[in-house]
Scaffold this active site. Structure first.
Site, PDB file in Angstrom:
ATOM      1  N   LYS A 110       3.043  -5.024  -2.670  1.00  0.00           N
ATOM      2  CA  LYS A 110       3.397  -4.809  -1.330  1.00  0.00           C
ATOM      3  C   LYS A 110       4.366  -5.872  -0.622  1.00  0.00           C
ATOM      4  CE  LYS A 110       2.064  -2.117   2.544  1.00  0.00           C
ATOM      5  NZ  LYS A 110       1.680  -0.718   2.301  1.00  0.00           N
ATOM      6  N   ASP A 132       6.437   1.679   4.921  1.00  0.00           N
ATOM      7  CA  ASP A 132       5.170   1.320   5.664  1.00  0.00           C
ATOM      8  C   ASP A 132       5.258   1.409   7.008  1.00  0.00           C
ATOM      9  OD1 ASP A 132       2.078   0.514   5.123  1.00  0.00           O
ATOM     10  OD2 ASP A 132       2.785  -0.810   6.482  1.00  0.00           O
TER      11      ASP A 132
HETATM   12  P1  NDP Z   1       4.879   3.858  11.391  1.00  0.00           P
HETATM   13  O1  NDP Z   1       5.674   2.724  11.611  1.00  0.00           O
HETATM   14  O2  NDP Z   1       5.584   5.540  10.957  1.00  0.00           O
HETATM   15  O3  NDP Z   1       3.887   4.170  12.603  1.00  0.00           O
HETATM   16  C1  NDP Z   1       3.162   3.235  12.845  1.00  0.00           C
HETATM   17  C2  NDP Z   1       2.044   3.564  14.201  1.00  0.00           C
HETATM   18  O4  NDP Z   1       1.269   2.796  14.585  1.00  0.00           O
HETATM   19  C3  NDP Z   1       3.059   4.048  15.506  1.00  0.00           C
HETATM   20  O5  NDP Z   1       2.642   4.688  16.289  1.00  0.00           O
HETATM   21  C4  NDP Z   1       2.875   2.412  15.869  1.00  0.00           C
HETATM   22  O6  NDP Z   1       3.148   2.309  17.285  1.00  0.00           O
HETATM   23  C5  NDP Z   1       1.609   2.262  15.915  1.00  0.00           C
HETATM   24  N1  NDP Z   1       1.204   0.758  15.647  1.00  0.00           N
HETATM   25  C6  NDP Z   1       1.906  -0.203  14.719  1.00  0.00           C
HETATM   26  N2  NDP Z   1       1.253  -1.548  14.951  1.00  0.00           N
HETATM   27  C7  NDP Z   1       0.558  -1.388  15.889  1.00  0.00           C
HETATM   28  C8  NDP Z   1      -0.319  -2.167  16.650  1.00  0.00           C
HETATM   29  N3  NDP Z   1      -0.374  -3.291  16.303  1.00  0.00           N
HETATM   30  N4  NDP Z   1      -0.977  -1.926  17.504  1.00  0.00           N
HETATM   31  C9  NDP Z   1      -1.076  -0.522  18.065  1.00  0.00           C
HETATM   32  N5  NDP Z   1      -0.437   0.435  17.481  1.00  0.00           N
HETATM   33  C10 NDP Z   1       0.535   0.033  16.520  1.00  0.00           C
HETATM   34  O7  NDP Z   1       3.893   3.511   9.993  1.00  0.00           O
HETATM   35  P2  NDP Z   1       2.919   4.453   9.316  1.00  0.00           P
HETATM   36  O8  NDP Z   1       2.765   5.783   9.853  1.00  0.00           O
HETATM   37  O9  NDP Z   1       3.667   4.592   7.879  1.00  0.00           O
HETATM   38  O10 NDP Z   1       1.779   3.475   8.893  1.00  0.00           O
HETATM   39  C11 NDP Z   1       0.571   3.701   9.737  1.00  0.00           C
HETATM   40  C12 NDP Z   1      -0.601   3.112   8.908  1.00  0.00           C
HETATM   41  O11 NDP Z   1      -0.626   3.924   7.701  1.00  0.00           O
HETATM   42  C13 NDP Z   1      -0.370   1.532   8.466  1.00  0.00           C
HETATM   43  O12 NDP Z   1      -1.679   1.044   8.344  1.00  0.00           O
HETATM   44  C14 NDP Z   1       0.100   1.768   7.056  1.00  0.00           C
HETATM   45  O13 NDP Z   1      -0.096   0.490   6.275  1.00  0.00           O
HETATM   46  C15 NDP Z   1      -0.631   2.886   6.683  1.00  0.00           C
HETATM   47  N6  NDP Z   1      -0.018   3.533   5.327  1.00  0.00           N
HETATM   48  C16 NDP Z   1       1.006   4.565   5.467  1.00  0.00           C
HETATM   49  C17 NDP Z   1       1.572   5.001   4.244  1.00  0.00           C
HETATM   50  C18 NDP Z   1       2.898   5.834   4.346  1.00  0.00           C
HETATM   51  O14 NDP Z   1       3.057   6.527   3.406  1.00  0.00           O
HETATM   52  N7  NDP Z   1       3.844   5.510   5.331  1.00  0.00           N
HETATM   53  C19 NDP Z   1       0.632   5.167   3.163  1.00  0.00           C
HETATM   54  C20 NDP Z   1      -0.723   4.656   3.264  1.00  0.00           C
HETATM   55  C21 NDP Z   1      -1.106   3.762   4.279  1.00  0.00           C
HETATM   56  P3  NDP Z   1       4.840   1.827  18.082  1.00  0.00           P
HETATM   57  O15 NDP Z   1       5.632   2.730  17.310  1.00  0.00           O
HETATM   58  O16 NDP Z   1       4.605   1.313  19.394  1.00  0.00           O
HETATM   59  O17 NDP Z   1       4.783   0.462  17.138  1.00  0.00           O
END
Ligand code: NDP
Length: 444
Positions: free
Chosen positions: A126, A166
């Protein structure tokens, strides 16, 4: 003291100030303890758990770049190459101001077991940076990505380490990173996944984590004589995982009613309007408040609180530790039947225990969200073959992989007399494959 407890105490002491890493170390090692005990003497003599809990390599570097005002900015970059017993290191890059070494290690450690569960030849890693893409111009994001890759390129390669996206790293960032890698190395190779479709990306990679989450959740429901049909679904997040979880939930007959971002959340009594959500988040890069402003059936709430909404299934898809014990109590009071994790470690340990103690079906992240990395590995295969598979071919493979992951979790939990404990099942099934490969490869 048991071997597991000894290793938890030792690694925690040796790695101070990394609470998220300690949390996952505890969760994983305690839940595999019964499997470790079966071979405790040999594992102890071979230092297996100490080797598993120490990254093979961790790289920290500075990233200088110039913003649109001509000001030099300096961020910190990380790549933790945790375990390569099963294949090249594989795991995403996170760009978010909260990123530090402990967060990258927590994600990298989880990734080892998740990747193992996919059955594909990928090790765990990671990386990321404390850079915040939010509010930056495209040119600033490009300059940052180029500077990040100017250091990272020497540590990665199609057969060594293959990063992906991510939080904060989507198609735009992967494109800029790939361009710089190619410029420096002259190699047009599958060194990153999540690439654009015109330069080696796989169909269905964008959808994979969200779709996979729903395929896995559906397997849990089926095995427990439930269905997705007509269920109200509480989703957090509005990024890549959340959007495609909502899309697949709707296709399977569910009714997603919420979405969130880091400023607030929306409850939509008519169900989330997917096209509007995509337009606001994927095209306009706007906020959930913009969604509510355009939709009369939606209520907007500032801050946290989405888990107070009444629903049947909860899918946390935003970030770590976003679902706490109080949230778990609210969900149980409201009659939730299943919680399945799209984000990595979104549920705190005490909340997970509370949900399971109250017979809520629980899909742990390393199984439930493994669809993203699985399709990343399929992207690597396509890059090696120099072929493109159709959307349906990739999606069918994804469905089979998620079904197989459920079977592994289910059977491992039964083998250790903990039926329906998919947390334990996922950790043990993931661990057994890695442990066998590590033991076969000698003390390295
Ligand atoms: P994105 O950046 O596309 O979206 C993240 C979302 O979560 C946004 O809506 C963001 O809001 C919100 N968010 C992020 N940080 C916080 C916080 N501290 N408090 C509240 N809301 C928060 O990321 P992903 O959708 O790719 O990833 C989301 C989760 O899924 C993570 O935990 C990631 O590790 C996990 N994941 C992702 C994979 C992938 O293929 N993308 C694979 C496996 C797991 P805002 O826009 O306001 O920051």
């Amino acid at each position: 003291m048991s071997y597991v407890d000894e290793v938890i105490a030792k690694i925690t002491k040796e790695n101070p100030g990394e609470p998220e890493f300690h949390q996952t170390l505890n969760e994983v090692l305690k839940s595999i303890e019964v499997a470790v005990e079966e071979n405790e003497d040999i594992y102890r003599q071979d230092g297996l758990l100490e080797r598993l809990a120490n990254p093979e390599r961790q790289i920290k570097f500075r990233i200088p770049w110039v913003d649109d005002e001509g000001q030099v900015q300096v961020n910190t970059g990380y790549r933790v190459q945790f375990n390569s017993a099963l294949g090249p290191y594989k795991g995403g890059l996170r760009f978010h101001p909260s990123v530090n070494l402990g967060i990258i290690k927590f994600l990298g450690f989880e990734q080892i077991f998740k990747n193992s569960l996919t059955g594909l030849p990928i090790g765990g890693g990671k990386g990321g940076s404390d850079f915040d893409p939010k509010g930056k111009s495209d040119r600033e994001v490009m300059k940052f990505c180029q500077s990040f890759m100017s250091e990272l390129y020497r540590h990665i390669g199609a057969d060594q380490d293959v990063p992906a996206g991510d939080i904060g790293v989507g198609g735009r960032e992967i494109g800029y990173l790939y361009g710089q890698y190619k410029r420096i190395t002259k190699n047009y190779e599958g060194v990153l996944t999540g690439k654009g479709l015109t330069f080696g990306g796989s169909l269905a990679r964008t959808e994979a984590t969200g779709y996979g989450l729903l395929y896995f959740t559906n397997e849990i429901l089926k095995a427990n004589n439930e269905t997705m049909e007509g269920k109200d679904i509480i989703v957090s997040g509005s990024g890549n995982v959340a959007i495609y979880a909502i899309e697949k939930a709707k296709q399977l007959g569910g009714n997603p009613i919420t979405a969130t971002d880091s400023t607030g959340w929306v409850y939509d009594s008519e169900g989330i309007d997917l096209e509007l959500l995509k337009e606001i988040k994927e095209i306009k890069r706007g906020r959930m408040s913009d969604y509510a402003a355009e939709r009369s059936s939606a209520e907007y709430h500032e801050g946290k609180g989405v888990w107070s909404v009444k629903g049947d299934i909860a899918l946390p898809c935003a970030t770590q530790n976003e679902l706490t014990i109080d949230d778990a109590k609210a969900l149980v009071d409201n009659g939730v039947i299943c919680v399945s994790e799209g984000a990595n470690m979104p549920t705190t340990l005490d909340a997970t225990d509370y949900l399971m103690d109250n017979d809520v079906l629980f899909g742990p992240a390393k199984a439930a969200n493994a669809g993203g990395v699985a399709v990343s590995a399929l992207e690597m295969s396509q890059n090696s073959e120099r072929l493109h598979w159709t959307f349906d071919e990739v999606d069918n493979r994804l469905q089979n992989i998620m079904k197989d992951i459920f079977i592994q979790c289910n059977s491992a939990s039964k083998r250790f007399d903990a039926e329906k404990n998919y947390v334990m099942g996922a950790n043990i099934a993931g661990f057994e494959r890695v442990a066998e490969a590590m033991q076969a490869q000698g003390i390295v």
